[in-house]
Design a protein around this motif. Sequence first.
Motif, short mmCIF file in Angstrom:
data_model
loop_
_atom_site.label_atom_id
_atom_site.label_comp_id
_atom_site.label_asym_id
_atom_site.label_seq_id
_atom_site.Cartn_x
_atom_site.Cartn_y
_atom_site.Cartn_z
N SER A 1 -43.69 12.95 -13.91
CA SER A 1 -42.42 12.81 -13.22
C SER A 1 -42.66 12.88 -11.72
O SER A 1 -43.71 13.33 -11.26
CB SER A 1 -41.44 13.90 -13.65
N VAL A 2 -41.66 12.41 -11.01
CA VAL A 2 -41.72 12.40 -9.56
C VAL A 2 -40.41 12.93 -9.02
O VAL A 2 -39.34 12.54 -9.50
CB VAL A 2 -41.96 10.97 -9.03
N THR A 3 -40.48 13.79 -8.03
CA THR A 3 -39.27 14.32 -7.39
C THR A 3 -39.31 13.98 -5.91
O THR A 3 -40.23 14.38 -5.19
CB THR A 3 -39.18 15.85 -7.54
N GLN A 4 -38.33 13.23 -5.47
CA GLN A 4 -38.18 12.98 -4.05
C GLN A 4 -37.11 13.95 -3.55
O GLN A 4 -35.97 13.91 -4.00
CB GLN A 4 -37.81 11.52 -3.80
N LEU A 5 -37.53 14.81 -2.67
CA LEU A 5 -36.72 15.98 -2.33
C LEU A 5 -35.50 15.64 -1.51
O LEU A 5 -34.55 16.43 -1.48
CB LEU A 5 -37.61 16.99 -1.61
N ASP A 6 -35.52 14.53 -0.82
CA ASP A 6 -34.40 14.17 0.03
C ASP A 6 -33.86 12.82 -0.38
O ASP A 6 -34.61 11.85 -0.45
CB ASP A 6 -34.83 14.11 1.50
N SER A 7 -32.58 12.75 -0.66
CA SER A 7 -32.01 11.45 -1.02
C SER A 7 -31.76 10.61 0.23
O SER A 7 -31.70 9.38 0.15
CB SER A 7 -30.70 11.64 -1.79
N SER B 1 -53.16 20.89 -4.66
CA SER B 1 -52.73 22.28 -4.80
C SER B 1 -51.22 22.41 -4.67
O SER B 1 -50.61 23.32 -5.23
CB SER B 1 -53.41 23.14 -3.74
N GLU B 2 -50.61 21.47 -3.94
CA GLU B 2 -49.16 21.50 -3.76
C GLU B 2 -48.46 20.45 -4.62
O GLU B 2 -47.24 20.33 -4.55
CB GLU B 2 -48.83 21.28 -2.28
N THR B 3 -49.22 19.69 -5.35
CA THR B 3 -48.72 18.54 -6.13
C THR B 3 -47.76 17.71 -5.29
O THR B 3 -46.63 17.38 -5.71
CB THR B 3 -48.04 18.97 -7.45
N SER B 4 -48.22 17.38 -4.09
CA SER B 4 -47.36 16.63 -3.18
C SER B 4 -48.05 15.36 -2.70
O SER B 4 -49.30 15.26 -2.72
CB SER B 4 -46.96 17.48 -1.99
N PHE B 5 -47.24 14.42 -2.28
CA PHE B 5 -47.74 13.16 -1.73
C PHE B 5 -46.71 12.68 -0.72
O PHE B 5 -46.05 11.67 -0.90
CB PHE B 5 -47.94 12.15 -2.86
N HIS B 6 -46.56 13.42 0.36
CA HIS B 6 -45.54 13.13 1.36
C HIS B 6 -45.93 11.93 2.22
O HIS B 6 -47.09 11.77 2.60
CB HIS B 6 -45.30 14.33 2.26
N LEU B 7 -44.94 11.14 2.57
CA LEU B 7 -45.13 9.95 3.39
C LEU B 7 -44.76 10.27 4.84
O LEU B 7 -43.70 10.86 5.08
CB LEU B 7 -44.26 8.81 2.87
N THR B 8 -45.61 9.87 5.77
CA THR B 8 -45.33 10.15 7.17
C THR B 8 -45.59 8.92 8.04
O THR B 8 -46.32 8.00 7.65
CB THR B 8 -46.20 11.30 7.70
#
Lengths: 113, 114
Positions: free
Chosen positions: A3-9, A70-77
């Motif tokens: 699953s994937v969670t995008q924290l901000d709509s 470690s954070e199970t994250s893949f943030h886009l910048t």
Amino acid sequence: AQSVTQLDSHVSVSEGTPVLLRCNYSSSYSPSLFWYVQHPNKGLQLLLKYTSAATLVKGINGFEAEFKKSETSFHLTKPSAHMSDAAEYFCVVKTNTGNQFYFGTGTSLTVIP
Amino acid sequence: GAVVSQHPSWVICKSGTSVKIECRSLDFQATTMFWYRQFPKQSLMLMATSNEGSKATYEQGVEKDKFLINHASLTLSTLTVTSAHPEDSSFYICSASWGKNIQYFGAGTRLSVL
């Protein structure tokens, strides 16, 4: 399960300021991760992908993302937002054992002049 | 990058008619094609996965008799919405893949059923 969670709509930034779109994933296996961009009434364009190589991935149009297990994250910048960056952004996860993509709910990016 | 063409980009039809949407991979052979549905301001919902020469695999809740998928060649898949009704109005997007890691997306088809 994947699953994937995008924290901000929705994210709103001023032109020229940094962009951060957050994505956390859940995967039982080593995942492949993607960011896609969708402009209004258009299809999806691949921005960048992570497939178990370098954890810092550079994509098109100045975007990059960092895979942090470690954070199970893949943030886009992006260091500096441009008006043309206004669009919908989707984070996607795929396990290496299958061929299905799992989409996040999307983040709508607004760039204020 | 690889190009996927989707046609038509917009179709308006009367309720009860059938509509066919084509998805073509223009510069590569797609072993797998995917069909998605997207409601306004929502994410993509996978409808079905099709491999060339075999029957499509439909996601739970998707009516296979309603949404007919044919993947007759390595460059063409079609989605036919049979007996369309207003609730079928949506944005339909296809994608194509030849490996396991990347899907290339078409530009989408907007279906409006009157």
